[in-house]
Design an enzyme around this catalytic site. Sequence first.
Site, short mmCIF file in Angstrom:
data_model
loop_
_atom_site.label_atom_id
_atom_site.label_comp_id
_atom_site.label_asym_id
_atom_site.label_seq_id
_atom_site.Cartn_x
_atom_site.Cartn_y
_atom_site.Cartn_z
N HIS A 150 20.39 2.08 3.68
CA HIS A 150 20.32 3.26 2.80
C HIS A 150 20.13 2.83 1.36
CE1 HIS A 150 24.58 2.08 2.97
NE2 HIS A 150 24.73 2.63 1.78
N HIS A 210 20.91 4.14 -2.65
CA HIS A 210 21.61 5.05 -3.56
C HIS A 210 20.69 5.39 -4.72
CE1 HIS A 210 25.75 4.22 -1.99
NE2 HIS A 210 25.17 3.09 -1.60
#
Length: 142
Positions: A99, A101
Amino acid sequence: MDDCVFCKIIDKTQPASIIYEDDDVVVFLDTRPVRSGHCLVVPKEHYVNILDTPQDVVSKLFMAVQRTAKAVQKVTGADGISVFQNNGRSALQVIFHVHVHVVPRFENDGFRERYVELIRPIRIAPSRDELDDLAVKLGDEF
Ligand SMILES: [Zn+2]
């Protein structure tokens, strides 16, 4: 991945504030944001980190990161955008589904001062020869 919180968000068995999704990626708000507007961008397929993610997925992931950054900047009025991507426990990865941010930054939000305070003491000063030797080794891996 039965125990992956991001997979649960992707298959809608766990609630999330989703701001965008398509066949390849989903973007949602972090439930513990460092600033309001902190988003997470994840591929729908489960990969642990950037090292095991196929290049075409990385490409789609980062195209979504750019779109997310633009949306976050526009909606929050941020002066800057930080993009973080951590791989492995030592790099502060907590959820082991790759992932990215996307965090809005503001001139006086204190982040810059804290970052400099954290990073400055641990920076090293390699010689030009050390840099050149490492550059050759890394270049050989491309
Ligand atoms: Zn997952």
